[in-house]
Write an enzyme that holds these catalytic residues in place. Structure first.
Site: not given
Length: 456
Positions: A335-337, A340, A431
């Site tokens: 998730e998110c970080g 990335m 994502g």
């Protein structure tokens, strides 16, 4: 069955009014009294519960009617507040601010209404005089047509002197129906610093424990703690739904990325996975050189990988271990970080791009502004190969990716706006959206089933 759970909700007319300062101070005062206290945060925020936890040394939980579903809020609240002498709820944004900025759904008011909790507003009294009365009256009257009204039963004045407080208290209590429960004086040395995702984490605030100690001592003098306790005790008995254990259990071992860079994960998510049989073992993408042994899946939660881009880049061994496991088919939620971190490159805060895991295509970069902020509903995609239906989620990020995925359609509630997002395969869900499993337990089930398949 109805249960007595003393409780109050601390909110404010807008962000930046001092809610977290007030709540941390109140929690510290109650802890010093030797009371058993539980803390909650309205909305999707991750950082404020970290402050609650640092003060109480126990976990704090989120109450979000959009992410969790209204029917689950009382279950979550009752589960964690059971046995406590008092529950303190912290609001989010402005008291009535909810979905899309045009609805009170998913607001602090929504939680107060659903749980029938007395609310106290933190009001910025700096430079205030008579006009503070109609300001408060406006909040009191906004939901006057509802059976329980606004639920606002009191106010706390922030940024005022003792002399100003005494004058304003008499004025407010004379002209309105609410009680003034004290004040927070100007304390520049106790301000908490912020960054693009909100307040800095407690561990990043220099001398945090000392500041909280000083805050508690000061607020014991300026707040009506006994009055707040009396208000909390006046809360109605709650009809508490019966908690049932999960129907399925999974004998799997899940590795959770957890350190300074990866620290955004709803505690209820982890507890649900554990209730379903999963063993959660943590590892640090910053400090460890290898993954935990014998894991069947991984969760790479959100956080601040961009702040530690150079550091995580230097840890080649763990990046290679994560990449190899994912390439070998290990189920992974990112998730998110965490998403990335899995891409090829991340732009650090210094403007340089650093090598990341490389399990996914793409690079993540700074945008300088908030991107795709707020609540969404994920539609049209599958989770680990299973159709679990619509998924309520939330996005909040200043970074973006040139490969954000297109497995789902993200639709903004009360809006025509939407976009494609997420990477989803038989072994991957990655994502920018954050998901609370209470809103769709099928996400947790699909992940653990994929982990079980991996173990077999």
């Amino acid at each position: 069955m109805k249960e007595r759970i003393p409780r109050i909700l601390i909110s404010a007319p807008a962000s930046g009014a001092g809610k977290t300062t007030a709540v941390c101070g109140i929690l510290k005062c109650l802890k010093e009294k030797g009371m058993e206290v539980t803390a909650f945060k309205c909305g999707p925020d991750y950082i404020d519960p970290m402050f609650h936890k640092e003060v109480l040394e126990i976990d704090s939980y989120n109450l979000d009617t959009f992410l969790c579903g209204r029917e689950n809020i009382l279950k979550i609240f009752a589960k964690h507040a059971a046995g406590s002498e008092i529950a303190i709820l912290e609001g989010a944004m402005g008291y009535y601010d909810g979905i899309g900025g045009i609805s009170s759904e998913a607001s602090a008011y929504d939680v107060a209404d659903l749980t029938d909790t007395p609310a106290v507003l933190v009001i910025n009294g700096k430079g205030a005089s008579l006009s503070i009365v109609p300001y408060i009256q406006g909040f009191l009257g906004f939901r006057a047509d509802r059976a329980e009204g606004s639920h606002i039963r009191g106010v706390i004045l922030n940024h005022v002197s003792e002399m100003q407080y005494r004058r304003l208290k008499e004025l407010i209590e004379k002209e309105t129906l609410v009680k003034v429960y004290g004040y927070i004086p100007e304390m520049e040395e106790l301000n908490f610093e912020s960054r693009h995702l909100g307040l800095k984490r407690p561990g990043e605030v220099e001398g945090f424990k000392k500041k909280i100690r000083l805050l508690g001592v000061r607020l014991m003098e300026t707040l009506d703690i006994d009055g707040l306790l009396k208000l909390a005790s006046s809360a109605s008995r709650l009809e508490v739904p019966k908690l049932r254990p999960p129907e399925k259990r999974y004998d799997v071992r899940v590795g959770l990325a957890w350190d300074e860079a990866f620290c955004f994960m709803y505690k209820d998510n982890l507890e649900l996975l554990e209730e379903m049989g999963a063993e959660i073992v943590t590892f640090s993408p910053l400090h460890n050189t290898k993954l935990p042994e014998d894991i069947d899946g991984m969760i790479l939660c959100g956080g601040y990988p961009e702040l530690y881009a150079q550091w995580q880049n230097a840890n080649f061994w763990i990046r290679r271990a994560v990449r190899d496991k994912i390439k070998d088919g290990m189920p992974c939620i990112a998730e998110c970080g965490g998403f990335m971190y899995l891409q090829e490159k991340i732009e650090g805060q210094d403007g340089f791009f650093y090598e990341a895991v490389g399990a996914l295509e793409g690079k993540c970069f700074q945008t300088g502004s908030l991107k795709r902020f707020g609540y969404i509903v994920l539609e049209g995609g599958k989770v680990f190969g299973k159709d679990v239906g619509k998924i309520p989620a939330h996005e909040f990020h200043y970074y973006d990716s040139d490969c954000p995925g297109n497995a789902f359609r993200a639709k903004k509630p009360l809006s025509e706006r939407g976009w494609e997002c997420m990477i989803s395969t038989e072994t991957m869900l990655a994502g920018y959206p954050h998901i609370h499993y209470a809103g769709n337990p099928g996400v947790a089930e699909a992940f653990l089933e994929a982990c079980t398949k991996r173990r077999r």
